[in-house]
Scaffold this motif. Structure first.
Motif, short mmCIF file in Angstrom:
data_model
loop_
_atom_site.label_atom_id
_atom_site.label_comp_id
_atom_site.label_asym_id
_atom_site.label_seq_id
_atom_site.Cartn_x
_atom_site.Cartn_y
_atom_site.Cartn_z
N ARG A 124 22.81 23.81 32.51
CA ARG A 124 21.68 22.92 32.18
C ARG A 124 20.46 23.74 31.76
O ARG A 124 19.73 23.38 30.84
CB ARG A 124 21.35 22.05 33.38
N HIS A 125 20.23 24.86 32.45
CA HIS A 125 19.13 25.74 32.09
C HIS A 125 19.27 26.23 30.65
O HIS A 125 18.32 26.23 29.87
CB HIS A 125 19.07 26.95 33.04
N ASN A 126 20.48 26.65 30.29
CA ASN A 126 20.72 27.17 28.95
C ASN A 126 20.50 26.10 27.88
O ASN A 126 19.94 26.36 26.82
CB ASN A 126 22.15 27.74 28.85
N ARG A 127 20.97 24.87 28.19
CA ARG A 127 20.79 23.78 27.23
C ARG A 127 19.30 23.47 27.05
O ARG A 127 18.83 23.23 25.94
CB ARG A 127 21.55 22.54 27.69
N LEU A 128 18.56 23.47 28.16
CA LEU A 128 17.13 23.18 28.09
C LEU A 128 16.39 24.24 27.29
O LEU A 128 15.56 23.93 26.43
CB LEU A 128 16.56 23.10 29.50
#
Length: 207
Positions: free
Chosen positions: A10-14
Motif C-alpha cells: 500500500r505504501h508503494n502504491r501511494l
C-alpha cells in the motif's frame, strides 16, 4: 480494537500515485505556457504581441525590405501628424549560452509606417544550440497595435558553435494606437529549447 497497519504494498502504491500527480502537474504547467502566450497574443494581455500576420489596412505588394518579403502600409494609413518612439531590448534567459543585442536602440516612427530593425545574436558555446524568442510590449495597451510582419520570433532559431547572425524584424505600429502613447518598448527574451526538452523528458521518466 487495534487499527490495521498499512502494508508495504500500500505504501508503494501511494508513493507511486503521489509521484504521478507531481509529474502530471509539472507537465501541465509547461503546457499552460503556450496556451498563455496564445491568450496574451490575442488580447494583448501582459504586453504579448500578435504572431505573423498582416495589419489592418496593410496590403501585400511583394516589396522586400532587406531581402524580406513583407507588407507595406498604404500612404493614406500613415499618421504623419504624430511620432512614436520605439525602443528595442533583448534578454537571454539562464541556460542559453547566447549573446543578444539590438543593432538599433530606438527609432522614431509615424504610426502606420513599415519599419525594419535587426538583432545581433551569437552562440558563445562550442555546440549547436536551439533557442526561441518570446516578445513583449510595454505599455500593454500598445501590444495589440504592434504588428510584426516578419520576425525571428516566429520560429525556433538554431546557431552553430560560435555562430553569429543578424535576425531581422519588420513591424508596423498601427495608427489605431492610443494617441496618448508616445513611447513603446519591444523586449525579447530568448529561451533554450534544448533545456525545455530535457526538463520535459526528465519529468516523463519520473513517472
Amino acid at each position: 480494537m487495534e487499527q490495521a497497519q498499512p502494508t508495504p504494498a500500500r505504501h508503494n502504491r501511494l508513493i507511486g500515485k503521489l509521484l504521478l500527480m507531481v509529474a502530471g502537474a509539472f507537465v501541465f504547467a509547461f503546457a499552460l505556457v503556450p496556451l498563455y502566450d496564445v491568450l496574451c497574443a490575442a488580447t494583448g494581455f501582459n504586453g504579448k504581441t500578435a504572431g505573423p500576420g498582416v495589419a489592418s489596412g496593410v496590403i501585400r505588394d511583394g516589396f522586400g525590405i532587406g531581402g524580406l518579403q513583407t507588407a507595406a502600409a498604404p500612404a493614406s494609413k500613415v499618421d504623419t501628424g504624430r511620432t512614436v518612439r520605439v525602443e528595442f531590448t533583448g534578454t537571454v534567459m539562464p541556460g542559453l549560452p547566447w549573446d543578444m543585442r539590438p543593432l538599433t536602440i530606438s527609432l522614431d516612427i509615424h504610426p502606420g509606417e513599415l519599419q525594419q530593425v535587426s538583432y545581433l545574436v551569437r552562440n558563445t558555446s562550442n555546440r549547436t544550440v536551439v533557442g526561441q524568442a518570446v516578445p513583449s510590449v510595454t505599455p500593454g495597451q500598445a501590444a495589440q497595435h504592434f504588428e510584426k510582419i516578419e520576425c525571428f520570433c516566429f520560429s525556433q532559431q538554431t546557431l552553430g558553435p560560435g555562430e553569429a547572425r543578424e535576425m531581422p524584424l519588420a513591424f508596423i505600429v498601427k495608427p489605431e494606437v492610443d494617441r496618448n502613447i508616445s513611447h513603446i518598448t519591444l523586449s525579447y527574451a530568448f529561451f533554450s529549447i534544448d533545456g525545455q526538452r530535457q526538463t520535459l523528458t526528465s519529468s516523463r521518466e519520473a513517472r
